[in-house]
Design an enzyme around this catalytic site. Structure first.
Site, PDB file in Angstrom:
ATOM      1  N   CYS A   1      33.495  41.826  52.837  1.00  0.00           N
ATOM      2  CA  CYS A   1      32.105  42.073  53.208  1.00  0.00           C
ATOM      3  C   CYS A   1      31.501  43.218  52.396  1.00  0.00           C
ATOM      4  O   CYS A   1      32.209  44.144  52.002  1.00  0.00           O
ATOM      5  CB  CYS A   1      32.004  42.449  54.675  1.00  0.00           C
ATOM      6  SG  CYS A   1      32.788  41.293  55.781  1.00  0.00           S
TER       7      CYS A   1
ATOM      8  N   ARG B   1      32.098  41.019  45.479  1.00  0.00           N
ATOM      9  CA  ARG B   1      33.160  41.316  46.444  1.00  0.00           C
ATOM     10  C   ARG B   1      33.647  40.055  47.152  1.00  0.00           C
ATOM     11  O   ARG B   1      34.697  40.068  47.782  1.00  0.00           O
ATOM     12  CB  ARG B   1      32.637  42.309  47.496  1.00  0.00           C
ATOM     13  CG  ARG B   1      32.352  43.677  46.943  1.00  0.00           C
ATOM     14  CD  ARG B   1      31.608  44.518  47.947  1.00  0.00           C
ATOM     15  NE  ARG B   1      32.423  44.876  49.091  1.00  0.00           N
ATOM     16  CZ  ARG B   1      33.046  46.040  49.243  1.00  0.00           C
ATOM     17  NH1 ARG B   1      32.944  46.946  48.310  1.00  0.00           N
ATOM     18  NH2 ARG B   1      33.748  46.293  50.315  1.00  0.00           N
TER      19      ARG B   1
ATOM     20  N   TRP C   1      32.298  38.081  54.755  1.00  0.00           N
ATOM     21  CA  TRP C   1      33.500  37.317  54.383  1.00  0.00           C
ATOM     22  C   TRP C   1      34.208  37.068  55.704  1.00  0.00           C
ATOM     23  O   TRP C   1      34.764  37.986  56.304  1.00  0.00           O
ATOM     24  CB  TRP C   1      34.341  38.178  53.432  1.00  0.00           C
ATOM     25  CG  TRP C   1      35.523  37.523  52.821  1.00  0.00           C
ATOM     26  CD1 TRP C   1      35.539  36.741  51.690  1.00  0.00           C
ATOM     27  CD2 TRP C   1      36.891  37.620  53.247  1.00  0.00           C
ATOM     28  NE1 TRP C   1      36.824  36.356  51.407  1.00  0.00           N
ATOM     29  CE2 TRP C   1      37.671  36.878  52.349  1.00  0.00           C
ATOM     30  CE3 TRP C   1      37.532  38.254  54.309  1.00  0.00           C
ATOM     31  CZ2 TRP C   1      39.050  36.754  52.469  1.00  0.00           C
ATOM     32  CZ3 TRP C   1      38.908  38.131  54.434  1.00  0.00           C
ATOM     33  CH2 TRP C   1      39.643  37.392  53.515  1.00  0.00           C
TER      34      TRP C   1
ATOM     35  N   ASN D   1      31.783  46.236  58.342  1.00  0.00           N
ATOM     36  CA  ASN D   1      32.968  45.774  57.605  1.00  0.00           C
ATOM     37  C   ASN D   1      34.182  46.255  58.374  1.00  0.00           C
ATOM     38  O   ASN D   1      34.189  47.391  58.850  1.00  0.00           O
ATOM     39  CB  ASN D   1      33.041  46.397  56.209  1.00  0.00           C
ATOM     40  CG  ASN D   1      32.007  45.833  55.278  1.00  0.00           C
ATOM     41  OD1 ASN D   1      31.268  44.925  55.627  1.00  0.00           O
ATOM     42  ND2 ASN D   1      31.961  46.389  54.077  1.00  0.00           N
ATOM     43  N   GLY D   2      35.228  45.431  58.419  1.00  0.00           N
ATOM     44  CA  GLY D   2      36.451  45.840  59.098  1.00  0.00           C
ATOM     45  C   GLY D   2      36.766  44.874  60.234  1.00  0.00           C
ATOM     46  O   GLY D   2      36.201  43.776  60.308  1.00  0.00           O
TER      47      GLY D   2
ATOM     48  N   GLU E   1      51.796  37.088  37.079  1.00  0.00           N
ATOM     49  CA  GLU E   1      50.383  37.425  36.928  1.00  0.00           C
ATOM     50  C   GLU E   1      49.611  36.244  36.314  1.00  0.00           C
ATOM     51  O   GLU E   1      48.499  35.939  36.732  1.00  0.00           O
ATOM     52  CB  GLU E   1      50.256  38.697  36.071  1.00  0.00           C
ATOM     53  CG  GLU E   1      48.854  39.147  35.738  1.00  0.00           C
ATOM     54  CD  GLU E   1      47.961  39.393  36.962  1.00  0.00           C
ATOM     55  OE1 GLU E   1      48.441  39.422  38.098  1.00  0.00           O
ATOM     56  OE2 GLU E   1      46.740  39.517  36.747  1.00  0.00           O
TER      57      GLU E   1
ATOM     58  N   LYS F   1      46.505  34.355  38.092  1.00  0.00           N
ATOM     59  CA  LYS F   1      45.176  34.229  37.471  1.00  0.00           C
ATOM     60  C   LYS F   1      44.746  32.775  37.457  1.00  0.00           C
ATOM     61  O   LYS F   1      43.620  32.448  37.794  1.00  0.00           O
ATOM     62  CB  LYS F   1      45.183  34.750  36.012  1.00  0.00           C
ATOM     63  CG  LYS F   1      45.213  36.235  35.808  1.00  0.00           C
ATOM     64  CD  LYS F   1      43.942  36.976  36.158  1.00  0.00           C
ATOM     65  CE  LYS F   1      44.004  37.471  37.565  1.00  0.00           C
ATOM     66  NZ  LYS F   1      44.430  38.844  37.766  1.00  0.00           N
TER      67      LYS F   1
ATOM     68  N   GLU G   1      43.925  31.454  41.079  1.00  0.00           N
ATOM     69  CA  GLU G   1      42.762  32.005  41.782  1.00  0.00           C
ATOM     70  C   GLU G   1      41.433  31.585  41.176  1.00  0.00           C
ATOM     71  O   GLU G   1      40.462  31.423  41.893  1.00  0.00           O
ATOM     72  CB  GLU G   1      42.848  33.528  41.946  1.00  0.00           C
ATOM     73  CG  GLU G   1      42.660  34.338  40.703  1.00  0.00           C
ATOM     74  CD  GLU G   1      42.735  35.841  40.967  1.00  0.00           C
ATOM     75  OE1 GLU G   1      42.223  36.305  41.987  1.00  0.00           O
ATOM     76  OE2 GLU G   1      43.295  36.556  40.117  1.00  0.00           O
TER      77      GLU G   1
ATOM     78  N   HIS H   1      67.334  26.118  40.309  1.00  0.00           N
ATOM     79  CA  HIS H   1      67.889  26.209  41.655  1.00  0.00           C
ATOM     80  C   HIS H   1      66.928  25.652  42.701  1.00  0.00           C
ATOM     81  O   HIS H   1      66.711  26.248  43.742  1.00  0.00           O
ATOM     82  CB  HIS H   1      68.240  27.668  41.984  1.00  0.00           C
ATOM     83  CG  HIS H   1      69.268  28.234  41.059  1.00  0.00           C
ATOM     84  ND1 HIS H   1      70.599  27.855  41.113  1.00  0.00           N
ATOM     85  CD2 HIS H   1      69.165  29.105  40.032  1.00  0.00           C
ATOM     86  CE1 HIS H   1      71.274  28.495  40.154  1.00  0.00           C
ATOM     87  NE2 HIS H   1      70.419  29.256  39.483  1.00  0.00           N
TER      88      HIS H   1
ATOM     89  N   LYS I   1      36.895  40.892  46.247  1.00  0.00           N
ATOM     90  CA  LYS I   1      37.313  41.847  45.227  1.00  0.00           C
ATOM     91  C   LYS I   1      38.165  42.959  45.816  1.00  0.00           C
ATOM     92  O   LYS I   1      39.166  43.350  45.238  1.00  0.00           O
ATOM     93  CB  LYS I   1      36.080  42.428  44.533  1.00  0.00           C
ATOM     94  CG  LYS I   1      36.401  43.401  43.409  1.00  0.00           C
ATOM     95  CD  LYS I   1      37.001  42.691  42.216  1.00  0.00           C
ATOM     96  CE  LYS I   1      37.439  43.624  41.115  1.00  0.00           C
ATOM     97  NZ  LYS I   1      38.373  42.966  40.187  1.00  0.00           N
TER      98      LYS I   1
HETATM   99  C1  F6R Z   1      43.890  39.195  41.623  1.00  0.00           C
HETATM  100  C2  F6R Z   1      43.445  40.410  42.291  1.00  0.00           C
HETATM  101  C3  F6R Z   1      44.120  40.810  43.552  1.00  0.00           C
HETATM  102  C4  F6R Z   1      44.198  42.344  43.640  1.00  0.00           C
HETATM  103  C5  F6R Z   1      44.733  42.774  45.011  1.00  0.00           C
HETATM  104  C6  F6R Z   1      44.920  44.269  45.091  1.00  0.00           C
HETATM  105  O1  F6R Z   1      43.208  38.980  40.434  1.00  0.00           O
HETATM  106  O2  F6R Z   1      42.532  41.052  41.852  1.00  0.00           O
HETATM  107  O3  F6R Z   1      45.377  40.234  43.689  1.00  0.00           O
HETATM  108  O4  F6R Z   1      45.027  42.795  42.626  1.00  0.00           O
HETATM  109  O5  F6R Z   1      43.851  42.364  46.006  1.00  0.00           O
HETATM  110  O6  F6R Z   1      43.725  44.929  44.809  1.00  0.00           O
HETATM  111  P1  F6R Z   1      43.680  46.471  44.483  1.00  0.00           P
HETATM  112  O7  F6R Z   1      44.306  46.680  43.160  1.00  0.00           O
HETATM  113  O8  F6R Z   1      42.228  46.812  44.487  1.00  0.00           O
HETATM  114  O9  F6R Z   1      44.440  47.165  45.566  1.00  0.00           O
END
Ligand code: F6R
Length: 647
Positions: A2, A27, A109, A135-136, A520, A524, A527, A543, A642
Site C-alpha cells: 500500500c 509499490r 494492496w 498501511n499495515g 536470482e 526475475k 516475477e 535427484h 516493491k
Molecule cells: C524481487 C524483489 C524482492 C525483494 C524482497 C526484499 O525482484 O525485489 O524479492 O528483494 O522483497 O526487499 P528488500 O530488499 O527491500 O528488503
C-alpha cells in the site's frame, strides 16, 4: 504494498494527490482512493452549506481511472462521471466546491478482504466525518469490530483498517489527536495511518512498524509512505519513528512520541503518555529525474542500464587502487566470531553470494537466514554479528529479525539503499548502497549494489596477503566497464528471450557462487514474465527434478570458467540426454561450450569471483525481454509490491 500520500497546504489538493499516487504506483496495488476536506458545499438546489464535509472517491484498478472522478480539475486527463462514496450517501455527486487544501489518498494492496471498491481506502466512521488511510495489519481487528458492532457501529468493508475510524469516533469529543491516541492504544499490529476529519484543518499521522515520512514545503506539507511520493514538491523530509504521532497542517508540524528512544525494540507499548519530540529534517539526495523513466520504455530497463553508474557510486571513496585497500565506516568489534546474513527475496540471493565470498576470503563462519525464518537458535548471541540486507530498508520480516537480534544482544549492521529508512534506525551500523531510487518492482540495480557492498565488506575483513595476491581491488575497479559490455550486448540476448518466452516452465542451474545467481535469474523471470522458473544447484537436478525434463522445459545454465565448469558440463550433458534445450551463459572465447548446448549468451571475461555481477545482468535482460515479448506489465507485476511492509 500500500502507498499513502496526504497534503495540507494552500493549493488544491486533488491534482497533487493524484499525481503523487501515480508516483506510488510502483509499490504495487490493486485499488485506490482519495478523501478531501471540502470547506463548503453547494447543494443540488444551489444553496451553500457552510459546514465542512469529507468527500471520498475510490475505485478498483489504476490511479489514472480514479482521476476521471474529478472532471472539473484542470490539467488532468480523463473527465468521466465521478462516483464519490461519502459514507452515508452513496448517490453520485460531484465535488461542488473544489477548493480543498487538505486531503489523503491511498493505493491498496489487498490483505484483508477482496479487491473491491468498498475495501479500498480511505475508510470512514459512521458519521462520514473521519477518514483514515492505513498501511499495515491490525491483528486484533476482529475482536475490535465485534465490540464496536455491539456498540452500534456499522461497517461497510471487510478490511482490518475500518476499525480505526470507528475507534476514533468512539473517543472523539472535539480533540482529534486525543481520540487518535486513545484509538491506537486499543490496536495491536502494525500501522502507518493518516486521519482526516471534517472538523479540523490538520492531519493526524501515526506509525508503528510501517514507514511514514513528512515532506516539508513552503506553506504546504505532505505525509507519505515513501519519498517517491513527494519528490515532485520537496526534498526536505522528516522520517517518523515508531510510536510517533504528528499533527500536520499548512503551516506547522508537531510531533509527539511514546517510545523511549531510537531503535527501541518493543513496539507494543500501550501507554498514552506522549511527549513532544524533535525529529531531524533530512535532505533527500535523489533527484526527480532519477525517479522518472528518462525515455526508457520501462523503469526496469532504465534501472538495468543504470547499473555501471550505481556500482561506481557505491564503490566511490571506498577503494584505494594504489594501496589495494578497502576503507569503510563499518567496524567489526573484537570478539565477534560469526556472521548471520538476514534478508528476503533478491536481497537473500545477494546474501547467499556473500556467504560464499566471505567464507572463501575471510575464513569467518557465515550463514544466511531468510528473514521470515530467522530465529536465534544455535547463535552465540553476544559473539554473533547480524547483517540485515534490505534495499528498501522497510521489509517487515527483515526489520523484525534485526530488532530481535539486537534485543538479544547481537551486534547489528544494516545494508540498505534508502537513506533514513526504518532499518537504519534499528541497526547499530549502516552501510548505504548508492543505487539511487529504484522504481521497477523487480530489484536490479539495488541487487548489484548490494553485491558491491557485500564484496567490499568481505574484502575489508580479508587479510592483506589475500588482498595483494588476488587482485581483488582491480576486479572491483573493472566492474562498471564489464557490466557496460554486457549491456552493450543486450541485442544479442533478445532472440534467446523470445525463444524462452514461448515456454511455460524453465529451470535455472548454477554451481558454487553462481547457484544463487541462478536463483536470482529464476526469480526475475517468474516475477515479471509469469513463466514458472525454478533454480537448482546443478548437481541436485538429477535427484528428482529430472522427471520434468524434456522438450517443453528449457534449462538456463551458468557455465562460468572456474572450478565448477567441468561438473557443469557433465550436468549439461545429462540434461541434453533427456531432451531439454540448454541456454548457457559462457565466457567470450569459450568455443568448447557450443558443442554441448543449444544457445550461448556471451559474458565478457572476468575473474570468476566477480562473475555473479555479469551473469546477473545478462539474466535480468533475459527476463526483461521475455516479459516484454509476452506483453507483461513489467514494472508492476501482478500481486507484487516493491516493499513488503506486512508480515
Ligand atoms: C524481487 C524483489 C524482492 C525483494 C524482497 C526484499 O525482484 O525485489 O524479492 O528483494 O522483497 O526487499 P528488500 O530488499 O527491500 O528488503
Amino acid at each position: 504494498m500500500c502507498g499513502i500520500i496526504a497534503y495540507a497546504g494552500y493549493k488544491e489538493c486533488q491534482p497533487i494527490l493524484l499525481e503523487s499516487l501515480k508516483r506510488l504506483e510502483y509499490r504495487g496495488y490493486d485499488s485506490c482512493g482519495i478523501a478531501v476536506r471540502v470547506e463548503s458545499r453547494k447543494s443540488r438546489r444551489g444553496r451553500i452549506n457552510p459546514t465542512p464535509t469529507i468527500e471520498v472517491y475510490k475505485d478498483v484498478g489504476r490511479v489514472g481511472d480514479l482521476a476521471k472522478s474529478f472532471p472539473q480539475i484542470q490539467g488532468l486527463k480523463g473527465g468521466g462521471r465521478g462516483t464519490p462514496v461519502d459514507g452515508q450517501d452513496a448517490r453520485p455527486t460531484r465535488l461542488q466546491t473544489p477548493g480543498s487544501g487538505l486531503g489523503i489518498a491511498h493505493t491498496r494492496w489487498a490483505t484483508h478482504g477482496e479487491v473491491s471498491k468498498s475495501n479500498a481506502h480511505p475508510h470512514l466512521d459512521c458519521s462520514g466525518r473521519i477518514a483514515v488511510v492505513h498501511n499495515g495489519v491490525i491483528e486484533n481487528f476482529q475482536s475490535l469490530r465485534d465490540e464496536l458492532t455491539r456498540e452500534g457501529h456499522h461497517f461497510s468493508s471487510e478490511t482490518d483498517t475500518e476499525v480505526i475510524p470507528h475507534l476514533i469516533e468512539r473517543y472523539y469529543d472535539g480533540d482529534l489527536e486525543g481520540a487518535v491516541t486513545r484509538a491506537l492504544a486499543d490496536v495491536r499490529g502494525t500501522y502507518a495511518i493518516i486521519v482526516l476529519a471534517a472538523g479540523h484543518k490538520k492531519l493526524v499521522a501515526a506509525r508503528r512498524e510501517s514507514p511514514l515520512i513528512i515532506g516539508i514545503g513552503d506553506r504546504e506539507n505532505f505525509v507519505a509512505s515513501d519519498v517517491a511520493a513527494v519528490l515532485d514538491y520537496t526534498d526536505r523530509v522528516i522520517y517518523l519513528e515508531d510510536g510517533d504521532i504528528a499533527l500536520v497542517s499548512e503551516g506547522s508540524i508537531s510531533i509527539t512520541s511514546r517510545e523511549s528512544g531510537r531503535g527501541t525494540p518493543d513496539s507494543r507499548l500501550q501507554t498514552l503518555d506522549y511527549r513532544p519530540v524533535q525529529r531531524e529534517e533530512q535532505v533527500i539526495p535523489w533527484s526527480l529525474e532519477e525517479a522518472q523513466k528518462g525515455g526508457y520504455e520501462h523503469f526496469m530497463l532504465k534501472e538495468i542500464h543504470e547499473q555501471p553508474k550505481a556500482i561506481e557510486n557505491t564503490l566511490s571513496g571506498h577503494i584505494s587502487l594504489i594501496e589495494r585497500t578497502v576503507s569503510l565506516n563499518v567496524r567489526k568489534e573484537a570478539g565477534l566470531e560469526d556472521i548471520v546474513l538476514v534478508a528476503c527475496g533478491t536481497s537473500s540471493h545477494a546474501a547467499l553470494i556473500a556467504e560464499y565470498v566471505i567464507g572463501k576470503l575471510c575464513h569467518l563462519p557465515v550463514r544466511v537466514k531468510v528473514a521470515s525464518e530467522f530465529n536465534c537458535h544455535e547463535m552465540a548471541l553476544e559473539k554473533t554479528w547480524v547483517w540485515g540486507i534490505s534495499q528498501s530498508g522497510e521489509t517487515l520480516d527483515t526489520l523484525r529479525a534485526i530488532k530481535k537480534a539486537r534485543t538479544l544482544g547481537c551486534a547489528t549492521l544494516a545494508i540498505t539503499n534508502v537513506p533514513g529508512s526504518s532499518i537504519t534506525r534499528i541497526a547499530e551500523q549502516v552501510f548505504y548502497t548508492r543505487a539511487g531510487p529504484e522504481i521497477g518492482v523487480a530489484a536490479t540495480k539495488t541487487f548489484l549494489t548490494q553485491l558491491v557492498a557485500l564484496y567490499l565488506l568481505a574484502f575489508s575483513f580479508a587479510s592483506p596477503d589475500i588482498m595483494n595476491a588476488e587482485g581483488l581491488i582491480e576486479g572491483l575497479r573493472l566492474l562498471p566497464s564489464r557490466v557496460r559490455q554486457v549491456l552493450d550486448g543486450a541485442e544479442g540476448i533478445i532472440p534467446h528471450a523470445r525463444h524462452l518466452s514461448r515456454y511455460d516452465n524453465a529451470f535455472f542451474i548454477g554451481r558454487g557462487l553462481n547457484y544463487p545467481v541462478a536463483m536470482e535469474g529464476a526469480l526475475k523471470l517468474k516475477e515479471i514474465s509469469y513463466i514458472h522458473a525454478e533454480a537448482y544447484a546443478a548437481g541436485e537436478l538429477k535427484h528428482g527434478p529430472f522427471a520434468l525434463l524434456g522438450p517443453s522445459t528449457p534449462v538456463v545454465a551458468m557455465a562460468t570458467r572456474d572450478d565448477t565448469y567441468e561438473p557443469m558440463l557433465t550436468s549439461i550433458k545429462e540434461i541434453k540426454a533427456r531432451g531439454s534445450q540448454v541456454i548457457a551463459l559462457a565466457e567470450e572465447g569459450d568455443e568448447d561450450i557450443e558443442q554441448f548446448v543449444d544457445a550461448v549468451i556471451r559474458i565478457p571475461p572476468i575473474d570468476p569471483l566477480f562473475s555473479p555481477f555479469l551473469n546477473s545482468v545478462a539474466l535480468q535482460l533475459l527476463a526483461y525481454y521475455a516479459a516484454k515479448e509476452r506483453g507483461c506489465p513489467i514494472d508492476l507485476p501482478a500481486n507484487l509490491a516493491k516493499s513488503v511492509t506486512v508480515p
